[in-house]
Design a protein around this motif. Sequence first.
Motif, short mmCIF file in Angstrom:
data_model
loop_
_atom_site.label_atom_id
_atom_site.label_comp_id
_atom_site.label_asym_id
_atom_site.label_seq_id
_atom_site.Cartn_x
_atom_site.Cartn_y
_atom_site.Cartn_z
N TYR A 231 -0.65 12.09 -8.34
CA TYR A 231 0.56 11.60 -7.44
C TYR A 231 0.47 10.28 -7.50
CZ TYR A 231 0.28 16.51 -6.21
OH TYR A 231 0.33 17.80 -6.31
N ASP A 232 1.78 9.76 -7.97
CA ASP A 232 2.11 8.19 -8.04
C ASP A 232 2.33 7.68 -6.57
OD1 ASP A 232 2.25 5.58 -9.03
OD2 ASP A 232 4.14 6.18 -10.23
N PHE A 233 1.34 7.51 -5.73
CA PHE A 233 1.67 6.91 -4.44
C PHE A 233 1.99 5.54 -4.46
CE2 PHE A 233 -1.22 10.59 -3.54
CZ PHE A 233 -0.45 11.11 -2.90
N LYS A 234 1.48 4.67 -5.53
CA LYS A 234 2.09 3.24 -5.73
C LYS A 234 3.40 3.07 -5.76
CE LYS A 234 0.54 -1.05 -7.61
NZ LYS A 234 -0.76 -1.74 -7.61
N SER A 235 4.07 3.82 -6.65
CA SER A 235 5.44 3.99 -6.79
C SER A 235 6.37 4.01 -5.51
CB SER A 235 6.32 4.94 -7.76
OG SER A 235 6.03 6.18 -7.52
N TYR A 236 6.03 5.01 -4.61
CA TYR A 236 6.49 5.37 -3.51
C TYR A 236 6.29 3.88 -2.30
CZ TYR A 236 7.19 10.18 -4.52
OH TYR A 236 7.69 11.42 -4.98
N HIS A 237 5.07 3.59 -2.40
CA HIS A 237 4.62 2.44 -1.55
C HIS A 237 5.61 1.24 -1.91
CE1 HIS A 237 2.12 -0.29 0.69
NE2 HIS A 237 1.87 -0.93 -0.38
N ILE A 238 5.69 0.99 -3.37
CA ILE A 238 6.51 -0.44 -3.91
C ILE A 238 7.86 0.01 -3.25
CG2 ILE A 238 7.42 -1.39 -5.77
CD1 ILE A 238 4.32 -0.98 -6.99
N ARG A 239 8.36 1.14 -3.53
CA ARG A 239 9.92 1.56 -3.30
C ARG A 239 10.09 1.24 -1.59
NH1 ARG A 239 10.90 7.26 -4.66
NH2 ARG A 239 13.06 6.57 -3.45
N SER A 240 9.02 1.57 -1.00
CA SER A 240 9.23 1.55 0.34
C SER A 240 9.22 -0.11 0.78
CB SER A 240 8.11 2.31 1.15
OG SER A 240 8.14 2.33 2.64
N LYS B 182 10.30 -2.54 -0.96
CA LYS B 182 11.37 -3.15 -1.26
C LYS B 182 12.82 -2.32 -0.83
CE LYS B 182 9.61 -4.43 -5.92
NZ LYS B 182 9.65 -4.29 -7.20
N ALA B 183 12.50 -1.32 0.12
CA ALA B 183 13.75 -0.81 0.71
C ALA B 183 14.41 -1.87 1.65
CB ALA B 183 13.14 0.23 1.73
N GLU B 184 15.77 -1.64 1.44
CA GLU B 184 16.85 -2.75 1.96
C GLU B 184 16.75 -2.49 3.62
OE1 GLU B 184 19.06 -4.86 0.45
OE2 GLU B 184 18.19 -4.49 -1.29
N ASN B 185 16.45 -1.27 4.07
CA ASN B 185 16.50 -0.98 5.53
C ASN B 185 15.73 0.13 5.96
OD1 ASN B 185 18.06 1.09 4.77
ND2 ASN B 185 19.94 -0.41 4.67
N GLU B 186 15.59 0.24 7.25
CA GLU B 186 14.87 1.46 7.63
C GLU B 186 15.42 2.97 7.14
OE1 GLU B 186 11.96 1.68 9.27
OE2 GLU B 186 11.78 -0.48 8.95
N ALA B 187 16.54 2.95 7.11
CA ALA B 187 17.24 4.21 6.66
C ALA B 187 16.82 4.44 5.11
CB ALA B 187 18.72 4.13 6.78
N GLU B 188 16.56 3.53 4.11
CA GLU B 188 16.32 3.57 2.89
C GLU B 188 14.78 4.11 2.95
OE1 GLU B 188 15.94 1.21 -1.20
OE2 GLU B 188 17.22 0.69 0.30
N ARG B 189 14.09 3.56 3.75
CA ARG B 189 12.59 3.83 4.08
C ARG B 189 12.26 5.35 4.34
NH1 ARG B 189 11.41 -0.58 6.28
NH2 ARG B 189 10.79 -1.60 4.37
N ILE C 253 12.82 7.53 1.35
CA ILE C 253 11.74 7.67 0.75
C ILE C 253 10.50 8.59 1.21
CG2 ILE C 253 9.88 6.11 -0.36
CD1 ILE C 253 11.91 3.69 -0.28
N ASN C 254 10.31 8.47 2.47
CA ASN C 254 9.30 9.02 3.23
C ASN C 254 9.80 10.72 3.28
OD1 ASN C 254 7.72 6.91 3.97
ND2 ASN C 254 8.70 6.59 6.06
N GLN C 255 10.98 10.75 3.34
CA GLN C 255 11.64 12.35 3.16
C GLN C 255 11.02 12.68 1.87
OE1 GLN C 255 12.43 14.16 6.12
NE2 GLN C 255 11.97 15.81 4.58
N GLU C 256 11.20 12.20 0.98
CA GLU C 256 10.84 12.67 -0.52
C GLU C 256 9.55 12.96 -0.44
OE1 GLU C 256 11.83 9.68 -3.59
OE2 GLU C 256 13.62 9.14 -2.70
N LEU C 257 8.58 12.23 0.00
CA LEU C 257 7.34 12.55 0.14
C LEU C 257 7.08 13.82 0.80
CD1 LEU C 257 5.13 9.16 0.27
CD2 LEU C 257 4.99 10.95 -1.27
N LYS C 258 7.43 13.97 2.01
CA LYS C 258 7.53 15.06 2.78
C LYS C 258 7.92 16.27 2.24
CE LYS C 258 7.93 12.53 7.44
NZ LYS C 258 8.59 12.43 8.43
#
Length: 73
Positions: free
Chosen positions: A3-12, A14-21, A24-29
């Motif tokens: 699993y590529d956790f680093k890509s999720y971490h970097i995306r999080s 760089k997220a523009e706001n809490e909604a975008e974050r 990303i968290n929902q994708e992982l869930k």
Amino acid sequence: MTYDFKSYHIRSIKAENEAERAVINQELKDLYASLSVEEKAVFNEQLQTFLVKEMATIGSEYAAVKSQLNNNN
């Protein structure tokens, strides 16, 4: 599977706001929910390894910055 956790971490990061974050968290869930019991065990193990490495990196960087600040004073 790896699993590529680093890509999720970097995306999080760089997220523009809490909604975008949150998206990303929902994708992982959702990914986690789709896994079998055996795959969840692997996921959890890899996640723990990633988190430990990230915390070690942060700790090391913090120590380096702190040392540099002390040397400049």
